[in-house]
Design an enzyme around this catalytic site. Sequence first.
Site, PDB file in Angstrom:
ATOM      1  N   ALA A  65       0.865  -1.181   0.000  1.00 54.99           N
ATOM      2  CA  ALA A  65       0.000   0.000   0.000  1.00 54.99           C
ATOM      3  C   ALA A  65       0.901   1.231   0.000  1.00 54.99           C
ATOM      4  O   ALA A  65       2.057   1.169   0.433  1.00 54.99           O
ATOM      5  CB  ALA A  65      -0.885  -0.024   1.234  1.00 54.99           C
ATOM      6  N   GLY A 109       0.604  -5.042   0.896  1.00 56.61           N
ATOM      7  CA  GLY A 109      -0.632  -5.091   0.107  1.00 56.61           C
ATOM      8  C   GLY A 109      -0.420  -5.722  -1.263  1.00 56.61           C
ATOM      9  O   GLY A 109      -1.364  -6.274  -1.845  1.00 56.61           O
ATOM     10  N   GLU A 112      -0.679  -9.308  -0.675  1.00 52.76           N
ATOM     11  CA  GLU A 112      -2.092  -9.578  -0.345  1.00 52.76           C
ATOM     12  C   GLU A 112      -2.974  -9.523  -1.586  1.00 52.76           C
ATOM     13  O   GLU A 112      -3.901 -10.324  -1.734  1.00 52.76           O
ATOM     14  CB  GLU A 112      -2.560  -8.559   0.696  1.00 52.76           C
ATOM     15  CG  GLU A 112      -1.802  -8.719   2.001  1.00 52.76           C
ATOM     16  CD  GLU A 112      -2.077  -7.593   2.976  1.00 52.76           C
ATOM     17  OE1 GLU A 112      -1.486  -6.497   2.811  1.00 52.76           O
ATOM     18  OE2 GLU A 112      -2.892  -7.786   3.884  1.00 52.76           O
ATOM     19  N   GLU A 132       4.930  -5.208   6.931  1.00 55.55           N
ATOM     20  CA  GLU A 132       4.205  -4.125   7.602  1.00 55.55           C
ATOM     21  C   GLU A 132       4.720  -3.852   9.008  1.00 55.55           C
ATOM     22  O   GLU A 132       4.692  -2.718   9.490  1.00 55.55           O
ATOM     23  CB  GLU A 132       2.701  -4.436   7.673  1.00 55.55           C
ATOM     24  CG  GLU A 132       1.965  -4.322   6.349  1.00 55.55           C
ATOM     25  CD  GLU A 132       1.873  -5.613   5.549  1.00 55.55           C
ATOM     26  OE1 GLU A 132       2.681  -6.541   5.787  1.00 55.55           O
ATOM     27  OE2 GLU A 132       0.984  -5.695   4.687  1.00 55.55           O
TER      28      GLU A 132
HETATM   29  C1  HXC Z   1       4.991   4.341  -1.424  1.00 52.33           C
HETATM   30  C2  HXC Z   1       6.864   3.353  -2.300  1.00 52.33           C
HETATM   31  C3  HXC Z   1       6.518   2.112  -1.727  1.00 52.33           C
HETATM   32  C4  HXC Z   1       5.315   2.050  -0.957  1.00 52.33           C
HETATM   33  C5  HXC Z   1       8.363   1.855  -2.801  1.00 52.33           C
HETATM   34  N1  HXC Z   1       8.004   3.146  -2.967  1.00 52.33           N
HETATM   35  N2  HXC Z   1       7.482   1.215  -2.036  1.00 52.33           N
HETATM   36  N3  HXC Z   1       6.096   4.442  -2.151  1.00 52.33           N
HETATM   37  N4  HXC Z   1       4.594   3.192  -0.823  1.00 52.33           N
HETATM   38  N5  HXC Z   1       4.883   0.916  -0.399  1.00 52.33           N
HETATM   39  C6  HXC Z   1       8.720   4.195  -3.719  1.00 52.33           C
HETATM   40  C7  HXC Z   1       9.947   4.669  -2.977  1.00 52.33           C
HETATM   41  O1  HXC Z   1       9.590   5.631  -1.985  1.00 52.33           O
HETATM   42  C8  HXC Z   1      10.745   5.261  -4.090  1.00 52.33           C
HETATM   43  O2  HXC Z   1      10.219   6.542  -4.416  1.00 52.33           O
HETATM   44  C9  HXC Z   1      10.446   4.343  -5.269  1.00 52.33           C
HETATM   45  O3  HXC Z   1       9.228   3.665  -4.916  1.00 52.33           O
HETATM   46  C10 HXC Z   1      11.521   3.285  -5.470  1.00 52.33           C
HETATM   47  O4  HXC Z   1      11.721   2.626  -4.256  1.00 52.33           O
HETATM   48  P1  HXC Z   1      13.157   2.404  -3.603  1.00 52.33           P
HETATM   49  O5  HXC Z   1      12.957   2.137  -2.156  1.00 52.33           O
HETATM   50  O6  HXC Z   1      14.089   3.517  -3.962  1.00 52.33           O
HETATM   51  O7  HXC Z   1      13.644   1.086  -4.373  1.00 52.33           O
HETATM   52  P2  HXC Z   1      14.606  -0.050  -3.842  1.00 52.33           P
HETATM   53  O8  HXC Z   1      15.784   0.537  -3.103  1.00 52.33           O
HETATM   54  O9  HXC Z   1      14.885  -0.922  -5.007  1.00 52.33           O
HETATM   55  O10 HXC Z   1      13.769  -0.877  -2.743  1.00 52.33           O
HETATM   56  C11 HXC Z   1      12.621  -1.582  -3.153  1.00 52.33           C
HETATM   57  C12 HXC Z   1      11.800  -1.989  -1.909  1.00 52.33           C
HETATM   58  C13 HXC Z   1      11.498  -0.753  -1.030  1.00 52.33           C
HETATM   59  C14 HXC Z   1      12.561  -3.051  -1.115  1.00 52.33           C
HETATM   60  C15 HXC Z   1      10.497  -2.616  -2.441  1.00 52.33           C
HETATM   61  O11 HXC Z   1      10.965   0.265  -1.865  1.00 52.33           O
HETATM   62  C16 HXC Z   1      10.542  -0.998   0.080  1.00 52.33           C
HETATM   63  O12 HXC Z   1      10.896  -1.585   1.136  1.00 52.33           O
HETATM   64  N6  HXC Z   1       9.305  -0.533  -0.058  1.00 52.33           N
HETATM   65  C17 HXC Z   1       8.289  -0.583   0.977  1.00 52.33           C
HETATM   66  C18 HXC Z   1       7.746  -1.979   1.129  1.00 52.33           C
HETATM   67  C19 HXC Z   1       6.705  -2.042   2.249  1.00 52.33           C
HETATM   68  O13 HXC Z   1       7.000  -1.746   3.416  1.00 52.33           O
HETATM   69  N7  HXC Z   1       5.517  -2.421   1.896  1.00 52.33           N
HETATM   70  C20 HXC Z   1       4.368  -2.536   2.850  1.00 52.33           C
HETATM   71  C21 HXC Z   1       3.576  -1.250   2.834  1.00 52.33           C
HETATM   72  S1  HXC Z   1       2.271  -1.245   4.004  1.00 52.33           S
HETATM   73  P3  HXC Z   1      11.159   7.839  -4.530  1.00 52.33           P
HETATM   74  O14 HXC Z   1      10.171   8.939  -4.741  1.00 52.33           O
HETATM   75  O15 HXC Z   1      11.931   7.932  -3.258  1.00 52.33           O
HETATM   76  O16 HXC Z   1      12.010   7.537  -5.722  1.00 52.33           O
HETATM   77  C22 HXC Z   1       1.072  -2.199   3.303  1.00 52.33           C
HETATM   78  C23 HXC Z   1      -0.205  -2.369   4.094  1.00 52.33           C
HETATM   79  C24 HXC Z   1      -1.271  -3.063   3.324  1.00 52.33           C
HETATM   80  O17 HXC Z   1       1.203  -2.668   2.240  1.00 52.33           O
HETATM   81  C25 HXC Z   1      -2.631  -2.933   3.955  1.00 52.33           C
HETATM   82  C26 HXC Z   1      -3.568  -2.032   3.243  1.00 52.33           C
HETATM   83  C27 HXC Z   1      -4.979  -2.007   3.755  1.00 52.33           C
END
Ligand code: HXC
Length: 258
Positions: A65, A109, A112, A132
Amino acid sequence: MAYETLIVEIEDNVALIRLNRPDALNALNSTLLGELSKALAAADKDDAVRCIIITGSEKAFAAGADIKEMAEKGFVEMFGEDFFAAEAEAIIRTRKPIIAAVSGYALGGGCELAMACDFIICSDTAKFGQPEINLGIVAGLGGTQRLTRFVGKSKSMDMHLTGRFMDAAEAERCGLVSRVVPAKDLLTEAKKAGAKIAEKSVLTAMVVKECVSRSYETTLREGTLFERRAFHALFASEDQKEGMAAFLEKRTPQFRDK
Ligand code: HXC
């Protein structure tokens, strides 16, 4: 229909829905999930569509998400709007089969969403995770429930508590995905599976989907009764008559979805 965050193509009776927020690794924001709900409903209604594939990019199916969208929200707002509840419902309300074709990250997400589809074909570069906990939250699109049912409590706890990622080999080993294919072949293989499904009666495919999905929602006794009644009910369809006649006459069936 034109979308801001999706690319939708229909080819050979298969709707390919590609998540398209490349700058955010397909993070699922309200716009994307709202559009996905609409695209799924449209595909479900469209007689030209017999199977649906959801995919992302080579680097990311979806990295979760959208953290930027959620960061400043409070409980009252999240609860008040029942954050992503309608969108989650829209996915599971879809009656035609949905294949998730996953390459790269399927996190939070994103994992999911893939699990809410009917089955997952992934590339050898896929990485699944429920990280998360690193953000101080828990999964919210069904992750604690679906992952546990799919891979068992121990691995699900491991994934949700440590936030570690699972690679494609582990995902196949534990039954999270149905097949792993080389990254370059992912879409071809997903489309081939979609084409196989598209050959069948849509009516029968929808009943099959209801029966298998039911196995995650009820007891064995209720589930087998549900299946048996569905089996009986299909004997009211023209496609049952056609399927069996075609077998006996040694020819290919011509299903009419009736
Ligand atoms: C918003 C995101 C994002 C996310 C990545 N980006 N994941 N933006 N929400 N979930 C954005 C980064 O901010 C970045 O933007 C660009 O995408 C590239 O990401 P990087 O981190 O620079 O890439 P990389 O170093 O290759 O790392 C990839 C990654 C990492 C390992 C996937 O991005 C990451 O850990 N992302 C978050 C994963 C996460 O925690 N997901 C769970 C979210 S909570 P900029 O602008 O800086 O270039 C969830 C809850 C669900 O999902 C429930 C809903 C009801």
